[in-house]
Scaffold this motif. Structure first.
Motif, PDB file in Angstrom:
ATOM      1  N   TRP A  42       0.843  -1.201   0.000  1.00 26.42           N
ATOM      2  CA  TRP A  42       0.000   0.000   0.000  1.00 26.42           C
ATOM      3  C   TRP A  42       0.877   1.250   0.000  1.00 26.42           C
ATOM      4  N   ARG A  43       1.940   1.250   0.818  1.00 32.78           N
ATOM      5  CA  ARG A  43       2.844   2.406   0.875  1.00 32.78           C
ATOM      6  C   ARG A  43       3.538   2.627  -0.469  1.00 32.78           C
ATOM      7  N   ARG A  44       3.971   1.560  -1.120  1.00 32.51           N
ATOM      8  CA  ARG A  44       4.607   1.689  -2.439  1.00 32.51           C
ATOM      9  C   ARG A  44       3.639   2.297  -3.447  1.00 32.51           C
ATOM     10  N   ASN A  45       2.402   1.807  -3.439  1.00 33.69           N
ATOM     11  CA  ASN A  45       1.412   2.332  -4.380  1.00 33.69           C
ATOM     12  C   ASN A  45       1.110   3.800  -4.109  1.00 33.69           C
ATOM     13  N   GLN A  46       1.051   4.193  -2.834  1.00 33.88           N
ATOM     14  CA  GLN A  46       0.836   5.594  -2.488  1.00 33.88           C
ATOM     15  C   GLN A  46       1.986   6.454  -2.996  1.00 33.88           C
ATOM     16  N   LEU A  47       3.215   5.969  -2.837  1.00 35.64           N
ATOM     17  CA  LEU A  47       4.382   6.707  -3.301  1.00 35.64           C
ATOM     18  C   LEU A  47       4.370   6.862  -4.818  1.00 35.64           C
ATOM     19  N   ILE A  48       4.051   5.809  -5.511  1.00 38.76           N
ATOM     20  CA  ILE A  48       3.986   5.862  -6.976  1.00 38.76           C
ATOM     21  C   ILE A  48       2.908   6.837  -7.420  1.00 38.76           C
ATOM     22  N   ASP A  49       1.748   6.788  -6.759  1.00 34.77           N
ATOM     23  CA  ASP A  49       0.673   7.717  -7.103  1.00 34.77           C
ATOM     24  C   ASP A  49       1.069   9.155  -6.833  1.00 34.77           C
ATOM     25  N   SER A  50       1.785   9.403  -5.722  1.00 32.35           N
ATOM     26  CA  SER A  50       2.195  10.770  -5.408  1.00 32.35           C
ATOM     27  C   SER A  50       3.223  11.283  -6.408  1.00 32.35           C
ATOM     28  N   ILE A  51       3.994  10.401  -6.993  1.00 32.03           N
ATOM     29  CA  ILE A  51       4.965  10.808  -8.013  1.00 32.03           C
ATOM     30  C   ILE A  51       4.258  11.094  -9.328  1.00 32.03           C
ATOM     31  N   ARG A  52       3.273  10.296  -9.669  1.00 32.58           N
ATOM     32  CA  ARG A  52       2.557  10.463 -10.935  1.00 32.58           C
ATOM     33  C   ARG A  52       1.587  11.645 -10.919  1.00 32.58           C
ATOM     34  N   GLU A  53       1.035  11.975  -9.748  1.00 30.49           N
ATOM     35  CA  GLU A  53      -0.021  12.982  -9.652  1.00 30.49           C
ATOM     36  C   GLU A  53       0.378  14.354 -10.211  1.00 30.49           C
ATOM     37  N   PRO A  54       1.520  14.940  -9.842  1.00 31.02           N
ATOM     38  CA  PRO A  54       1.857  16.258 -10.399  1.00 31.02           C
ATOM     39  C   PRO A  54       1.993  16.236 -11.922  1.00 31.02           C
ATOM     40  N   GLY A  55       2.522  15.162 -12.464  1.00 24.28           N
ATOM     41  CA  GLY A  55       2.653  15.060 -13.911  1.00 24.28           C
ATOM     42  C   GLY A  55       1.311  15.010 -14.611  1.00 24.28           C
ATOM     43  N   SER A  56       0.378  14.269 -14.038  1.00 27.78           N
ATOM     44  CA  SER A  56      -0.941  14.195 -14.661  1.00 27.78           C
ATOM     45  C   SER A  56      -1.679  15.517 -14.526  1.00 27.78           C
ATOM     46  N   LYS A  57      -1.492  16.224 -13.395  1.00 24.81           N
ATOM     47  CA  LYS A  57      -2.113  17.537 -13.246  1.00 24.81           C
ATOM     48  C   LYS A  57      -1.543  18.520 -14.262  1.00 24.81           C
ATOM     49  N   LEU A  58      -0.225  18.493 -14.448  1.00 22.20           N
ATOM     50  CA  LEU A  58       0.410  19.396 -15.400  1.00 22.20           C
ATOM     51  C   LEU A  58      -0.055  19.110 -16.819  1.00 22.20           C
TER      52      LEU A  58
END
Length: 87
Positions: A42-58
């Motif tokens: 779960w922690r790994r998936n949260q970290l991956i999502d937090s890394i991907r989120e700014p890119g998808s917002k941009l």
């Protein structure tokens, strides 16, 4: 000929397994070490999502607004004066 090949292959596998165990490598130990608990997954998936989120917002912002204006990296046509203004 086939029996000789089978005997040599078995001997080689046993020798390799003995070498691995002599150096501290064991298949069962490695398999147990590779098990990821649910919380770590779960922690790994949260970290991956937090890394991907700014890119998808941009990319979403860029697609809705067209292009994003950035500062020009080209130098000015005239060098700045002592006051810092371009002549």
């Amino acid at each position: 000929m086939s029996a000789m090949f089978d005997a040599d292959a078995r001997a080689l596998m046993l020798a390799q397994e003995g070498e691995r165990r002599a150096w501290g490598f064991d298949y069962k130990t490695q398999q147990e070490g590779n098990v990821v608990n649910e919380q770590e997954l779960w922690r790994r998936n949260q970290l991956i999502d937090s890394i991907r989120e700014p890119g998808s917002k941009l990319s979403h912002i860029q697609s809705t607004q067209g292009t994003v204006q950035t500062a020009s990296l080209r130098p000015p046509s005239q060098p700045p004066t002592i006051d810092g203004e371009v002549a």
